[in-house]
Design a protein around this motif. Structure first.
Motif, PDB file in Angstrom:
ATOM      1  N   UNK A 145       0.853  -1.186   0.000  1.00  0.00           N
ATOM      2  CA  UNK A 145       0.000   0.000   0.000  1.00  0.00           C
ATOM      3  C   UNK A 145       0.889   1.236   0.000  1.00  0.00           C
ATOM      4  N   UNK A 146       0.307   2.365  -0.393  1.00  0.00           N
ATOM      5  CA  UNK A 146       1.005   3.647  -0.303  1.00  0.00           C
ATOM      6  C   UNK A 146       0.774   4.324   1.038  1.00  0.00           C
ATOM      7  N   UNK A 166       5.320  -1.175   1.923  1.00  0.00           N
ATOM      8  CA  UNK A 166       4.886   0.215   1.789  1.00  0.00           C
ATOM      9  C   UNK A 166       5.620   0.846   0.621  1.00  0.00           C
ATOM     10  N   UNK A 167       4.874   1.433  -0.335  1.00  0.00           N
ATOM     11  CA  UNK A 167       5.549   2.123  -1.425  1.00  0.00           C
ATOM     12  C   UNK A 167       5.398   3.631  -1.264  1.00  0.00           C
ATOM     13  N   UNK A 168       6.436   4.336  -1.706  1.00  0.00           N
ATOM     14  CA  UNK A 168       6.454   5.794  -1.578  1.00  0.00           C
ATOM     15  C   UNK A 168       6.996   6.420  -2.859  1.00  0.00           C
ATOM     16  N   UNK A 169       6.393   7.559  -3.229  1.00  0.00           N
ATOM     17  CA  UNK A 169       6.813   8.286  -4.423  1.00  0.00           C
ATOM     18  C   UNK A 169       8.060   9.113  -4.115  1.00  0.00           C
ATOM     19  N   UNK A 170       8.705   9.601  -5.176  1.00  0.00           N
ATOM     20  CA  UNK A 170       9.877  10.468  -4.991  1.00  0.00           C
ATOM     21  C   UNK A 170       9.502  11.720  -4.218  1.00  0.00           C
ATOM     22  N   UNK A 171       8.333  12.271  -4.504  1.00  0.00           N
ATOM     23  CA  UNK A 171       7.898  13.477  -3.794  1.00  0.00           C
ATOM     24  C   UNK A 171       7.661  13.184  -2.315  1.00  0.00           C
ATOM     25  N   UNK A 172       7.001  12.076  -2.027  1.00  0.00           N
ATOM     26  CA  UNK A 172       6.760  11.717  -0.622  1.00  0.00           C
ATOM     27  C   UNK A 172       8.071  11.506   0.129  1.00  0.00           C
ATOM     28  N   UNK A 205       6.940  -2.307   8.878  1.00  0.00           N
ATOM     29  CA  UNK A 205       7.115  -2.452   7.433  1.00  0.00           C
ATOM     30  C   UNK A 205       8.223  -3.462   7.174  1.00  0.00           C
ATOM     31  N   UNK A 206       7.912  -4.486   6.405  1.00  0.00           N
ATOM     32  CA  UNK A 206       8.893  -5.520   6.068  1.00  0.00           C
ATOM     33  C   UNK A 206       9.671  -5.186   4.802  1.00  0.00           C
ATOM     34  N   UNK A 212      14.692  -2.932   1.129  1.00  0.00           N
ATOM     35  CA  UNK A 212      14.322  -1.705   0.415  1.00  0.00           C
ATOM     36  C   UNK A 212      14.481  -1.974  -1.072  1.00  0.00           C
ATOM     37  N   UNK A 213      13.361  -1.905  -1.792  1.00  0.00           N
ATOM     38  CA  UNK A 213      13.337  -2.166  -3.228  1.00  0.00           C
ATOM     39  C   UNK A 213      12.968  -0.896  -3.971  1.00  0.00           C
TER      40      UNK A 213
END
Length: 287
Positions: free
Chosen positions: A179-180, A197-203, A216-217, A241-242
């Protein structure tokens, strides 16, 4: 650019596609034990939506092709909930982009879903037929325990249903729920699931990923982020971290050089064939 991290095992990505007897492609098995998240190799390659530049995204035929080609250890797909609670595999909130129909996905029920047909994207290599997008149950029953799966929960309200489906099949250690939203990742963790957990460059410019390391795994970070933001993610204490969504060998090599230990790509076959360069120096230390 930070170069402290070695591109350990990048060369191994080039050999993921293994040719079996009679020229058939056989999937790579990286561990003698169960195919769980903890058994993944040090450097991981994930087929994003099955590898959307090489196969029809989020389709059963595409996922089967990605699995049989053996160019990724993890298959990623998106999940949504129909109005009757049925979980299906679909990225968008509407049918318009990837099917011959239109309208919101959550307006359909299971019977309606039988009539939906995917529209293979232009420019995909090979020949692909139109097919019904799969239900999540079909994907779990076909691939569960045979490979690691990422399920992105596009509908956070579906989390209890996802958890029940994963638990009932004994897949809590081999399925990542993505999820974001940090709150969704925390809920997934509390349910006993493996959380991503995925995150954008801006986030990532303002994120403090160390706050998430207790639940978070896998942190899934935008490869377009600044070097210093990627390094902060790598040093956050989160186990893996991917970087997403990587398209070229240069993008992959930068992410791995900065300390990421996996990549998520729409072109797993291309990257597996391309190989990579091993950077000098030890792998960056993590807490």
């Amino acid at each position: 650019m930070v170069t402290r991290t070695a591109l350990a095992a990048v060369a191994g990505l080039a050999s993921l596609a293994l040719v079996g007897q009679g020229g058939a492609i056989s999937p790579l098995e990286w561990d003698a034990g169960p195919l769980t998240v903890s058994a993944l190799p040090r450097i991981v390659q994930t087929a994003h939506r099955g590898g959307a530049r090489e196969v029809p995204e989020n389709s059963m035929s595409g996922l089967v092709a990605a699995y049989e080609r053996g160019t990724a250890q993890v298959l990623d797909l998106d999940t949504r909930m129909l109005r009757d609670g049925t979980m299906v595999v679909m990225h968008d909130a509407t049918l318009n982009r990837t099917t011959y129909m239109g309208g919101p996905v959550d307006a359909l029920d299971r019977r309606d879903w039988e009539g939906v047909r995917l529209r293979p994207g232009d420019g995909l290599p090979g020949s692909w037929r139109s097919e019904r997008p799969p239900t999540l149950a079909e994907v779990l029953d076909r691939f569960g325990g045979r490979t690691v799966l990422i399920l992105e929960a596009k509908d956070p309200r579906s989390l209890p249903t996802l958890a029940a489906m994963i638990r009932s099949r004994g897949l809590t250690r081999s399925v990542l729920v993505n999820s974001n939203h940090p709150a969704v990742a925390r809920r997934a963790h509390r349910m006993g699931l493996v959380s991503q957990l995925w995150r954008s460059a801006r986030q990532m410019r303002t994120d403090r990923p160390e706050r998430w390391r207790s639940f978070v795994d896998v942190l899934d970070v935008d490869h377009k982020a600044r070097d210093r933001d990627l390094v902060r993610a790598v040093r956050s204490g989160i186990p893996r971290v991917w970087a997403h969504t990587v398209a070229t060998p240069a993008e992959r090599d930068r992410a791995l050089a900065l300390g990421c230990d996996g990549i998520i790509t729409d072109a797993p076959g291309r990257l597996a064939r391309a190989g990579g360069q091993r950077a000098a120096g030890p792998r960056g230390a993590r807490p």
